[in-house]
Design a protein around this motif. Structure first.
Motif, PDB file in Angstrom:
ATOM      1  N   PHE A 184      35.527  79.684  26.470  1.00  0.00           N
ATOM      2  CA  PHE A 184      35.898  80.362  27.715  1.00  0.00           C
ATOM      3  C   PHE A 184      35.297  81.766  27.666  1.00  0.00           C
ATOM      4  CE2 PHE A 184      38.804  76.920  27.310  1.00  0.00           C
ATOM      5  CZ  PHE A 184      39.246  76.598  28.584  1.00  0.00           C
ATOM      6  N   PHE A 185      34.211  81.976  28.369  1.00  0.00           N
ATOM      7  CA  PHE A 185      33.466  83.227  28.243  1.00  0.00           C
ATOM      8  C   PHE A 185      34.207  84.404  28.868  1.00  0.00           C
ATOM      9  CE2 PHE A 185      30.189  79.970  27.983  1.00  0.00           C
ATOM     10  CZ  PHE A 185      29.498  80.380  26.855  1.00  0.00           C
ATOM     11  N   LEU A 186      34.059  85.579  28.243  1.00  0.00           N
ATOM     12  CA  LEU A 186      34.471  86.831  28.866  1.00  0.00           C
ATOM     13  C   LEU A 186      33.325  87.304  29.751  1.00  0.00           C
ATOM     14  CD1 LEU A 186      32.882  89.358  27.162  1.00  0.00           C
ATOM     15  CD2 LEU A 186      34.463  88.538  25.411  1.00  0.00           C
ATOM     16  N   SER A 187      33.652  88.097  30.745  1.00  0.00           N
ATOM     17  CA  SER A 187      32.600  88.536  31.673  1.00  0.00           C
ATOM     18  C   SER A 187      31.862  89.771  31.165  1.00  0.00           C
ATOM     19  CB  SER A 187      33.188  88.817  33.061  1.00  0.00           C
ATOM     20  OG  SER A 187      34.236  89.759  32.986  1.00  0.00           O
ATOM     21  N   GLY A 188      32.508  90.584  30.349  1.00  0.00           N
ATOM     22  CA  GLY A 188      31.824  91.678  29.668  1.00  0.00           C
ATOM     23  C   GLY A 188      31.172  92.708  30.554  1.00  0.00           C
ATOM     24  N   GLY A 189      31.727  92.956  31.724  1.00  0.00           N
ATOM     25  CA  GLY A 189      31.159  93.975  32.605  1.00  0.00           C
ATOM     26  C   GLY A 189      30.125  93.444  33.585  1.00  0.00           C
ATOM     27  N   GLN A 190      29.868  92.142  33.582  1.00  0.00           N
ATOM     28  CA  GLN A 190      28.990  91.572  34.596  1.00  0.00           C
ATOM     29  C   GLN A 190      29.672  91.654  35.957  1.00  0.00           C
ATOM     30  OE1 GLN A 190      26.943  87.715  33.209  1.00  0.00           O
ATOM     31  NE2 GLN A 190      28.738  87.805  31.892  1.00  0.00           N
ATOM     32  N   SER A 191      28.895  91.638  37.004  1.00  0.00           N
ATOM     33  CA  SER A 191      29.479  91.591  38.337  1.00  0.00           C
ATOM     34  C   SER A 191      30.169  90.247  38.533  1.00  0.00           C
ATOM     35  CB  SER A 191      28.400  91.768  39.409  1.00  0.00           C
ATOM     36  OG  SER A 191      27.563  90.618  39.485  1.00  0.00           O
ATOM     37  N   GLU A 192      31.009  90.163  39.553  1.00  0.00           N
ATOM     38  CA  GLU A 192      31.670  88.892  39.848  1.00  0.00           C
ATOM     39  C   GLU A 192      30.633  87.777  40.025  1.00  0.00           C
ATOM     40  OE1 GLU A 192      35.724  90.206  42.204  1.00  0.00           O
ATOM     41  OE2 GLU A 192      33.854  90.153  43.341  1.00  0.00           O
ATOM     42  N   GLU A 193      29.582  88.071  40.756  1.00  0.00           N
ATOM     43  CA  GLU A 193      28.574  87.053  41.041  1.00  0.00           C
ATOM     44  C   GLU A 193      27.764  86.690  39.801  1.00  0.00           C
ATOM     45  OE1 GLU A 193      26.242  84.463  43.646  1.00  0.00           O
ATOM     46  OE2 GLU A 193      28.312  85.125  43.391  1.00  0.00           O
TER      47      GLU A 193
ATOM     48  N   GLN B 207      31.968  76.045  36.544  1.00  0.00           N
ATOM     49  CA  GLN B 207      32.315  75.238  35.373  1.00  0.00           C
ATOM     50  C   GLN B 207      31.761  73.820  35.516  1.00  0.00           C
ATOM     51  OE1 GLN B 207      34.447  72.392  34.440  1.00  0.00           O
ATOM     52  NE2 GLN B 207      33.468  72.874  32.478  1.00  0.00           N
ATOM     53  N   LEU B 208      31.677  73.354  36.727  1.00  0.00           N
ATOM     54  CA  LEU B 208      31.143  72.010  36.995  1.00  0.00           C
ATOM     55  C   LEU B 208      29.628  72.011  37.202  1.00  0.00           C
ATOM     56  CD1 LEU B 208      33.906  70.877  39.532  1.00  0.00           C
ATOM     57  CD2 LEU B 208      33.695  70.152  37.134  1.00  0.00           C
ATOM     58  N   GLY B 209      29.019  73.219  37.191  1.00  0.00           N
ATOM     59  CA  GLY B 209      27.584  73.319  37.447  1.00  0.00           C
ATOM     60  C   GLY B 209      27.224  73.093  38.893  1.00  0.00           C
ATOM     61  N   LYS B 210      28.170  73.413  39.807  1.00  0.00           N
ATOM     62  CA  LYS B 210      27.964  73.130  41.231  1.00  0.00           C
ATOM     63  C   LYS B 210      28.031  74.381  42.102  1.00  0.00           C
ATOM     64  CE  LYS B 210      29.845  68.434  40.913  1.00  0.00           C
ATOM     65  NZ  LYS B 210      30.899  67.504  41.400  1.00  0.00           N
ATOM     66  N   TYR B 211      27.990  75.571  41.501  1.00  0.00           N
ATOM     67  CA  TYR B 211      28.112  76.795  42.298  1.00  0.00           C
ATOM     68  C   TYR B 211      26.800  77.102  43.015  1.00  0.00           C
ATOM     69  CZ  TYR B 211      29.046  81.663  43.535  1.00  0.00           C
ATOM     70  OH  TYR B 211      29.220  82.841  44.222  1.00  0.00           O
ATOM     71  N   GLN B 212      26.909  77.403  44.309  1.00  0.00           N
ATOM     72  CA  GLN B 212      25.718  77.623  45.135  1.00  0.00           C
ATOM     73  C   GLN B 212      25.397  79.103  45.364  1.00  0.00           C
ATOM     74  OE1 GLN B 212      23.707  75.049  46.200  1.00  0.00           O
ATOM     75  NE2 GLN B 212      25.043  73.857  44.858  1.00  0.00           N
ATOM     76  N   GLY B 213      26.268  80.014  44.907  1.00  0.00           N
ATOM     77  CA  GLY B 213      26.012  81.440  45.089  1.00  0.00           C
ATOM     78  C   GLY B 213      26.589  81.969  46.381  1.00  0.00           C
ATOM     79  N   THR B 214      26.550  83.310  46.536  1.00  0.00           N
ATOM     80  CA  THR B 214      27.083  83.968  47.725  1.00  0.00           C
ATOM     81  C   THR B 214      26.170  85.098  48.161  1.00  0.00           C
ATOM     82  OG1 THR B 214      29.000  85.146  48.643  1.00  0.00           O
ATOM     83  CG2 THR B 214      28.473  85.591  46.352  1.00  0.00           C
ATOM     84  N   ASP B 215      26.234  85.441  49.434  1.00  0.00           N
ATOM     85  CA  ASP B 215      25.497  86.592  49.961  1.00  0.00           C
ATOM     86  C   ASP B 215      26.387  87.829  50.065  1.00  0.00           C
ATOM     87  OD1 ASP B 215      23.111  85.162  50.295  1.00  0.00           O
ATOM     88  OD2 ASP B 215      23.772  84.383  52.234  1.00  0.00           O
TER      89      ASP B 215
END
Length: 356
Positions: free
Chosen positions: A262-271, A333-341
């Protein structure tokens, strides 16, 4: 002595439910105070309680969140209706966890490297929070990269690896699934190649210490950093490169018996946190026998807390914002994220030498 192995394995497997991950809501009083200061909200116990209630009562949160890490104060609090937060989450099918470390202290003989405190009181704390209904725990060890002075030193690596291993087995002896979190800070000008080498070195030492302390791997989870360039390197890696290097580092060090990463985000943006996780779960050609998911704090909450701004009338909008990010990471997690604008989701969340 109670043998918790069956329950530990069941808890770890429940947390590793496809399409779900962990919400890290375990910010200390001081850390959440900084978050509140950014939205002009007073850091009082009631405001902290109200904010956590906002998170936990979000409708359909359980569709994307399998577990929530609580701070000690929060674990004993209740919603306005009088229901304890742990019970409220349980009714939604969400497992409660607890932050059990007591923070960092400079390790003598090093260049301001740190060790994590709290082993002396951990057995009693684990017993107490198991009794309150928590079923997993989190302990954060922190290491830094500095190519100019040899950090992380072998002393710091071994100290933190052993501390994580002792924490892990103490938690398991008390029925709590340990999340093993050896965070290598993104701070610094180092390259992604250096980040991968250090990550592999640290993870190998942690695994050795866990094995020597007889960890029950099937009732254990890992919360590592992703392999990324240093924050001041001036280089931006692609999601594909981050995914390949991160999974490669794991495949070279982590036993297949481990249930989930379960990865930590480490300061990455939400996206960024969502896109990079998505890339890992879409990788081909690299073995990844573990469940790969998220355990995010800032990368799930940033837009939500800003939307809330401490105002009751913003509750629904803030919960909607939280659900957007939870759904995005569930899809990743499912490898199905399409991204956001949505540009707000791309705001950097990096904080130098971040403390929980």
């Amino acid at each position: 002595m109670t043998d918790f192995r069956k329950e530990l394995a069941e808890t770890a497997s429940k947390l590793a439910t496809p399409g779900k991950g962990i919400l890290a809501a375990d910010e200390s009083t001081g850390t959440i105070g900084k978050k509140f200061a950014s939205i002009n909200v007073e850091n009082t116990e009631e405001n902290r309680r109200a904010y956590r209630e906002l998170l936990f009562t979000t409708e359909h949160l359980e569709n994307y969140i399998s577990g929530v890490i609580l701070y000690s104060e929060t674990a004993k609090q209740s919603a306005k209706c009088g229901t304890k937060f742990i019970e409220l989450l349980k009714k939604k099918g969400i497992v409660s966890g607890i932050k059990v470390d007591q923070g960092l202290k400079v390790l003598p003989g090093t260049n301001d490297e740190t060790a994590t405190m709290g082993l002396d009181t951990l057995d009693a704390m684990a017993k107490e929070y198991y009794g309150l209904g928590c079923r997993f725990a989190k302990w954060r060890a922190v290491l830094k990269i500095s190519t100019t002075d040899g950090c992380p030193s072998e002393q710091a690596i071994q100290e933190n690896a052993w501390g994580l291993a002792r924490y892990g087995t103490i938690c398991q002896a008390n029925g709590l699934v340990p999340i093993i979190e050896p965070e290598i800070l993104i701070d610094g000008p180092h390259s992604i190649e250096v980040s991968q080498k250090v990550t592999e070195r640290v993870l190998a030492s942690v695994v050795k210490a866990l094995q020597e302390n007889n960890i029950f791997w099937e009732g254990c989870l890992l919360k590592p950093n992703m392999v990324t360039p240093g924050s001041t390197s001036g280089v931006k890696a692609t999601a594909s490169e981050i995914a390949i290097r991160t999974v490669t580092a794991l495949s070279r060090t982590i036993p297949p018996a481990l249930v989930g990463v379960f990865f930590l985000s480490g300061g990455q943006s939400e996206e960024e946190a969502s896109v990079n996780l998505n890339a890992m779960n879409r990788l081909e050609g690299i073995r990844r026998p573990w469940f790969l998911s998220f355990s995010y704090g800032r990368a799930l909450q940033n837009t939500a807390v800003k939307t809330w701004a401490g105002k009751a009338e913003n509750l629904a909008a803030a919960q909607a914002a939280l659900l957007v990010r939870a759904k995005a990471n569930g899809e990743a997690q499912l490898g199905k994220y399409q991204g956001t604008d949505d540009q707000s989701a791309k705001e950097s969340l990096f904080v130098d030498n971040y403390k929980y």
